[in-house]
Design a protein around this motif. Structure first.
Motif, short mmCIF file in Angstrom:
data_model
loop_
_atom_site.label_atom_id
_atom_site.label_comp_id
_atom_site.label_asym_id
_atom_site.label_seq_id
_atom_site.Cartn_x
_atom_site.Cartn_y
_atom_site.Cartn_z
N ASP A 198 0.85 -1.19 0.00
CA ASP A 198 0.00 0.00 0.00
C ASP A 198 0.89 1.25 0.00
O ASP A 198 2.12 1.18 0.07
CB ASP A 198 -0.96 -0.01 1.19
N ALA A 199 0.24 2.40 -0.08
CA ALA A 199 0.97 3.66 -0.21
C ALA A 199 1.91 3.89 0.96
O ALA A 199 3.05 4.35 0.78
CB ALA A 199 -0.01 4.82 -0.35
N GLY A 200 1.46 3.57 2.16
CA GLY A 200 2.30 3.76 3.35
C GLY A 200 3.52 2.87 3.34
O GLY A 200 4.63 3.32 3.66
N GLN A 201 3.35 1.61 2.97
CA GLN A 201 4.48 0.69 2.90
C GLN A 201 5.47 1.11 1.83
O GLN A 201 6.69 1.06 2.03
CB GLN A 201 3.96 -0.73 2.63
N ARG A 202 4.96 1.53 0.68
CA ARG A 202 5.85 1.97 -0.40
C ARG A 202 6.64 3.20 0.04
O ARG A 202 7.84 3.30 -0.22
CB ARG A 202 5.06 2.26 -1.67
N ALA A 203 5.96 4.13 0.69
CA ALA A 203 6.64 5.36 1.13
C ALA A 203 7.69 5.06 2.19
O ALA A 203 8.73 5.75 2.26
CB ALA A 203 5.61 6.35 1.67
N THR A 204 7.45 4.06 3.00
CA THR A 204 8.39 3.70 4.07
C THR A 204 9.65 3.05 3.52
O THR A 204 10.77 3.35 3.96
CB THR A 204 7.74 2.75 5.08
N TRP A 205 9.49 2.17 2.52
CA TRP A 205 10.61 1.33 2.12
C TRP A 205 11.27 1.70 0.79
O TRP A 205 12.49 1.64 0.66
CB TRP A 205 10.17 -0.14 2.08
N THR B 242 -0.44 -3.66 9.78
CA THR B 242 0.12 -2.91 8.65
C THR B 242 1.31 -3.63 8.00
O THR B 242 1.80 -3.19 6.97
CB THR B 242 0.57 -1.52 9.10
#
Length: 354
Positions: A87-94, A206
């Motif tokens: 998801d967007a949050g995971q992509r932004a984190t990693w 998450t």
């Protein structure tokens, strides 16, 4: 892949090689990070073909299948699983940290003694409160010893005696996660592998990647074909390197020149077929399963002929011996799934006429 993207990959490779060639194995991944290689294939920097072009170039310049495959494993794991399903949050984190080489991700699906067969995998993620508790073991995790985050395939449910799977992003520092060393495979240096043990690892909700009913058919299974197809670029690069080594070590005669020319022609076919097969992964051109099978079988014959050529001269040097050992080792990996695909292809021939 657009021509400008191909040129950008070539530029990054040239930048890397200008310094790395002095000592290829001295902190190889830091050198790749400085040259921007870990951006290749991620959103905004090409696709699967970009990764394959870089992998082919690394193998062709170094003869190190392990280095090329370790690079491709990092990029394909990030592209396929995180860029493709997170998801967007995971992509932004990693993804931003992966792109600059601060983080290495590794896929963990195989398990000790049973491989990656879905019927036999036992690592499980049990729902607990607002998250999951993961228990089990994984083995042969490529890049595991240097990984900062693991994408772990785990059983989340059993319905009608069929296991359902989820994929979880689990950082290395997670409590209960133990990274265990495995026997090193010198021929594949600097690629490395490890085992993982999950002793009641608590992960948040998450951590689950992708909104899919079952991550095995949706992610793990198609990734095998993607990985196998992109891996033909590694073989293509090695053949180019071996051809150059052969030419430098044998007697210069008309007969040998004729043979070298023949091999060069066959290597060019491997290179072209590999590019076409990988481009199809990106939606460019028709997907032809026979291409990947043909590349690997033709490569096997070429390596056999190169071995015959090398036998004419002095004993092979350490680099050539290591390259051939790495080829033999990687050719033995996933042999059964490749055999199944070849049988499936054979059974499909003429079936429409019956």
């Amino acid at each position: 892949m657009p021509q400008d993207s191909s040129l950008e990959v070539a530029g990054r490779i040239d930048n890397w090689w200008s310094t790395a060639k002095r000592d290829i194995l001295a902190d190889p991944f830091e050198q790749m990070a400085r040259a921007g290689l870990f951006q290749i294939g991620l959103p905004g920097a090409g696709a699967a073909l970009a990764i394959a072009i870089a992998e082919q170039a690394i193998a062709a310049k170094t003869g190190l299948l392990g280095l090329a495959s370790a690079f491709a494993a990092r990029q394909m794991t990030a592209r396929f699983f995180i860029a493709g399903f997170a998801d967007a949050g995971q992509r932004a984190t990693w993804l931003p940290r992966i792109a600059v080489g601060q983080v290495c991700g590794a896929i963990a699906s195989s398990e000790p003694e049973v491989g990656a067969h879905p019927k036999h995998l036992r690592t499980a993620a049990e729902s607990s409160g607002a998250g999951f508790v993961v228990r089990g073991r994984k083995a042969w995790v490529t890049n595991g010893p240097i990984a900062d985050v693991f994408l772990v395939l785990a059983v989340t449910a059993i319905e009608d005696e069929r296991k359902r799977y989820g994929l979880f992003l689990i950082p290395r520092e997670t409590a209960g996660l133990v990274v265990k060393p495995m026997q090193t495979l010198d021929a594949l240096a600097p690629a490395s592998h490890c085992e993982l043990e999950f002793d009641g690892c608590h992960v948040p909700a998450t951590a689950l990647v992708g909104q899919v009913a079952d991550a095995y058919p949706a992610m793990a299974l198609p990734f095998r074909d993607v990985e196998d197809t992109v891996g033909t670029a590694n073989i293509s690069g090695l053949l180019s390197w071996l051809l150059e080594k052969s030419a430098a070590r044998i007697e210069r005669s008309e007969e040998n020149a004729l043979r070298l020319g023949r091999i060069a022609g066959l290597v060019s076919l491997v290179h072209a077929a590999s590019r076409l097969a990988v481009a199809a992964l990106d939606g460019e051109g028709q997907d032809v399963p026979a291409r990947t099978i043909g590349v690997r079988l033709l490569a096997r014959d070429i390596v056999g002929e190169i071995r015959e050529l090398l036998a004419q001269g002095p004993p092979a040097d350490e680099a050539t011996s290591r390259a051939l050992a790495a080829y033999d080792l990687l050719s033995s990996v996933a042999r059964e799934p490749r055999k199944v695909r070849q049988i499936r292809l054979g059974n499909s021939i003429g079936s429409e006429k019956q």
